[in-house]
Design a protein around this motif. Structure first.
Motif, PDB file in Angstrom:
ATOM      1  N   GLY A 116     -54.586   1.450  91.410  1.00 27.15           N
ATOM      2  CA  GLY A 116     -54.070   1.814  92.724  1.00 27.15           C
ATOM      3  C   GLY A 116     -52.554   1.909  92.780  1.00 27.15           C
ATOM      4  O   GLY A 116     -52.003   2.937  93.203  1.00 27.15           O
ATOM      5  N   PRO A 117     -51.811   0.876  92.346  1.00 20.46           N
ATOM      6  CA  PRO A 117     -50.348   0.975  92.348  1.00 20.46           C
ATOM      7  C   PRO A 117     -49.821   2.117  91.481  1.00 20.46           C
ATOM      8  O   PRO A 117     -48.836   2.760  91.834  1.00 20.46           O
ATOM      9  CB  PRO A 117     -49.918  -0.389  91.790  1.00 20.46           C
ATOM     10  N   ALA A 118     -50.469   2.372  90.324  1.00 22.43           N
ATOM     11  CA  ALA A 118     -50.012   3.459  89.448  1.00 22.43           C
ATOM     12  C   ALA A 118     -50.195   4.813  90.106  1.00 22.43           C
ATOM     13  O   ALA A 118     -49.378   5.724  89.924  1.00 22.43           O
ATOM     14  CB  ALA A 118     -50.766   3.405  88.127  1.00 22.43           C
ATOM     15  N   LEU A 119     -51.269   4.973  90.868  1.00 28.30           N
ATOM     16  CA  LEU A 119     -51.505   6.239  91.561  1.00 28.30           C
ATOM     17  C   LEU A 119     -50.373   6.556  92.526  1.00 28.30           C
ATOM     18  O   LEU A 119     -49.977   7.717  92.684  1.00 28.30           O
ATOM     19  CB  LEU A 119     -52.841   6.172  92.300  1.00 28.30           C
ATOM     20  N   LEU A 120     -49.816   5.532  93.157  1.00 28.28           N
ATOM     21  CA  LEU A 120     -48.741   5.741  94.121  1.00 28.28           C
ATOM     22  C   LEU A 120     -47.377   5.870  93.458  1.00 28.28           C
ATOM     23  O   LEU A 120     -46.552   6.686  93.878  1.00 28.28           O
ATOM     24  CB  LEU A 120     -48.715   4.569  95.114  1.00 28.28           C
ATOM     25  N   SER A 121     -47.115   5.088  92.416  1.00 29.89           N
ATOM     26  CA  SER A 121     -45.770   5.050  91.826  1.00 29.89           C
ATOM     27  C   SER A 121     -45.573   6.096  90.730  1.00 29.89           C
ATOM     28  O   SER A 121     -44.490   6.685  90.624  1.00 29.89           O
ATOM     29  CB  SER A 121     -45.482   3.654  91.275  1.00 29.89           C
ATOM     30  N   MET A 163     -48.367  11.282  87.958  1.00 30.91           N
ATOM     31  CA  MET A 163     -48.615  12.149  86.808  1.00 30.91           C
ATOM     32  C   MET A 163     -49.121  11.343  85.611  1.00 30.91           C
ATOM     33  O   MET A 163     -50.016  11.783  84.885  1.00 30.91           O
ATOM     34  CB  MET A 163     -47.335  12.908  86.436  1.00 30.91           C
ATOM     35  N   GLN A 164     -48.536  10.174  85.396  1.00 28.67           N
ATOM     36  CA  GLN A 164     -49.018   9.300  84.325  1.00 28.67           C
ATOM     37  C   GLN A 164     -50.456   8.869  84.610  1.00 28.67           C
ATOM     38  O   GLN A 164     -51.300   8.841  83.700  1.00 28.67           O
ATOM     39  CB  GLN A 164     -48.111   8.085  84.192  1.00 28.67           C
ATOM     40  N   ALA A 189     -52.679  10.535  86.316  1.00 28.29           N
ATOM     41  CA  ALA A 189     -53.549  11.698  86.111  1.00 28.29           C
ATOM     42  C   ALA A 189     -53.821  11.933  84.629  1.00 28.29           C
ATOM     43  O   ALA A 189     -54.941  12.284  84.236  1.00 28.29           O
ATOM     44  CB  ALA A 189     -52.923  12.938  86.742  1.00 28.29           C
ATOM     45  N   GLY A 190     -52.798  11.757  83.793  1.00 28.16           N
ATOM     46  CA  GLY A 190     -52.987  11.953  82.358  1.00 28.16           C
ATOM     47  C   GLY A 190     -53.955  10.946  81.761  1.00 28.16           C
ATOM     48  O   GLY A 190     -54.854  11.296  80.986  1.00 28.16           O
ATOM     49  N   TRP A 191     -53.783   9.671  82.116  1.00 31.63           N
ATOM     50  CA  TRP A 191     -54.693   8.638  81.604  1.00 31.63           C
ATOM     51  C   TRP A 191     -56.100   8.829  82.147  1.00 31.63           C
ATOM     52  O   TRP A 191     -57.094   8.592  81.446  1.00 31.63           O
ATOM     53  CB  TRP A 191     -54.179   7.250  81.973  1.00 31.63           C
ATOM     54  N   LEU A 192     -56.213   9.274  83.395  1.00 37.87           N
ATOM     55  CA  LEU A 192     -57.536   9.496  83.972  1.00 37.87           C
ATOM     56  C   LEU A 192     -58.261  10.632  83.255  1.00 37.87           C
ATOM     57  O   LEU A 192     -59.458  10.516  82.958  1.00 37.87           O
ATOM     58  CB  LEU A 192     -57.416   9.809  85.467  1.00 37.87           C
ATOM     59  N   ALA A 193     -57.550  11.717  82.961  1.00 29.45           N
ATOM     60  CA  ALA A 193     -58.166  12.825  82.237  1.00 29.45           C
ATOM     61  C   ALA A 193     -58.625  12.380  80.849  1.00 29.45           C
ATOM     62  O   ALA A 193     -59.716  12.747  80.387  1.00 29.45           O
ATOM     63  CB  ALA A 193     -57.176  13.988  82.126  1.00 29.45           C
ATOM     64  N   PHE A 194     -57.799  11.579  80.184  1.00 31.62           N
ATOM     65  CA  PHE A 194     -58.154  11.067  78.864  1.00 31.62           C
ATOM     66  C   PHE A 194     -59.375  10.159  78.945  1.00 31.62           C
ATOM     67  O   PHE A 194     -60.300  10.256  78.126  1.00 31.62           O
ATOM     68  CB  PHE A 194     -56.960  10.301  78.287  1.00 31.62           C
ATOM     69  N   ALA A 195     -59.420   9.286  79.950  1.00 27.50           N
ATOM     70  CA  ALA A 195     -60.559   8.377  80.117  1.00 27.50           C
ATOM     71  C   ALA A 195     -61.844   9.146  80.395  1.00 27.50           C
ATOM     72  O   ALA A 195     -62.908   8.811  79.844  1.00 27.50           O
ATOM     73  CB  ALA A 195     -60.276   7.392  81.256  1.00 27.50           C
TER      74      ALA A 195
END
Length: 314
Positions: A213-218, A221-222, A224-230
């Motif tokens: 959650g905090p990464a999505l806000l701060s 783009m990072q 989104a990249g990790w989510l696509a990889f996961a």
């Protein structure tokens, strides 16, 4: 019991609710995070109680096939990935570490519950979970010894003993209850336990999303990249297993075997490895929960046994 039966019939959507709550309510996620071990233990207890010892353990042939599956998933797959990463100089990058660690991990503790939510037999998923977790110190030692991720894998893996004790304590208690008290569960009892599992899965995923959650806000783009990889790893491994992984019984084993191929308990390495190692992949672990908990919805029809792919099993 009627309420739990209703939740069981719509259980997959409780996973979506948990994911959204984990992203939108970071304070709640942080509050639940310390209680994740207890919640996972209760989830295992409920799943084992629902399945029972006879269906879980199966015969000697089933155990032998489960051992081969664990060897392929937790040793062969990560070593092949490690060899490929080393050849292109990516074995020690965060992406390379995440890939090797997720493939070396045993089944996620909710794999049997996912199989139930998809309307399929959960017994093979429970067998792979139990045997894969029991062998995790051995299989992870092999992978980590051959990888550059840590310097002392033997010392790091001592922490897995507590996890194994928790898992087998919860499952053993559930099996004892089934054998001594609740031999004839009936459809109503199974539906109630399925509803409990769906609620527990929805609560657990909130805690697991505490870093996402905090990464999505701060850093969107990072994130989104990790989510696509996961998503690529999780869904890709499940689809590959569904197409190519041999199973003992097509009708009973195909779905559970496929689910476990992509849904691995990488969070176990938070116990087994030093914080300075795991800090590099914490965001990946948070993002990895999203495809994991969407599996029953997005791949529910795709991962059905091929022999009954046209049947409605929900």
């Amino acid at each position: 019991m009627q309420l739990l039966g209703f939740v069981a019939r719509h259980g997959r959507w409780s996973l979506v609710a948990g994911l959204l709550a984990g992203l939108a309510l970071p304070g709640l996620a942080q509050t639940l995070r310390p209680y994740l071990p207890e919640l996972v233990s209760i989830l295992l207890f409920v799943a084992a109680l629902r399945i029972g010892p006879r269906a879980t353990l199966g015969g000697f042939r089933a155990i032998g096939h489960t051992l081969r599956t664990v060897a392929i998933y937790q040793v062969v797959a990560p070593l092949l990935a490690l060899a490929g990463l080393a050849s292109i100089g990516m074995a020690t990058t965060p992406v390379g570490m995440a890939l090797v660690l997720v493939l070396a991990a045993p089944s996620v503790t909710g794999s049997a519950n996912f199989t139930i939510l998809m309307g399929q037999d959960p017994s093979v998923a429970m067998r792979i979970l139990l045997i894969g977790t029991a062998l995790f110190p051995v299989t992870a030692f092999i992978v980590l010894t051959l990888s550059p991720i840590v310097e002392s894998p033997a010392e790091a893996l001592l922490g897995t003993a507590r996890l194994i004790a928790v898992i087998f304590g919860a499952v053993g208690s559930a099996f004892a209850l089934r054998l001594l008290v609740w031999r004839d569960m009936g459809d109503g009892g199974r539906a109630s336990l399925d509803g409990m599992s769906a609620i527990l899965l929805g609560v657990i995923v909130i805690g697991l999303m505490s870093a996402a959650g905090p990464a999505l806000l701060s850093t969107p783009m990072q994130f989104a990249g990790w989510l696509a990889f996961a998503c690529a790893i999780n869904f890709g491994m499940q689809l590959l297993a569904h197409r190519f992984m041999p199973v003992d019984d097509e009708t009973r084993d195909r779905t559970g075997t496929s689910i476990i191929a992509g849904n691995r308990n990488i969070a176990l390495f938070l116990v087994a490895l030093p914080p300075e190692v795991m800090d590099r992949v914490l965001l990946f672990i948070g993002c990895y929960q999203i495809p994991m908990y969407l599996t029953p919805i997005l791949l529910g029809k795709t991962l059905r046994p091929r022999a009954i792919a046209g049947a409605d099993t929900y």
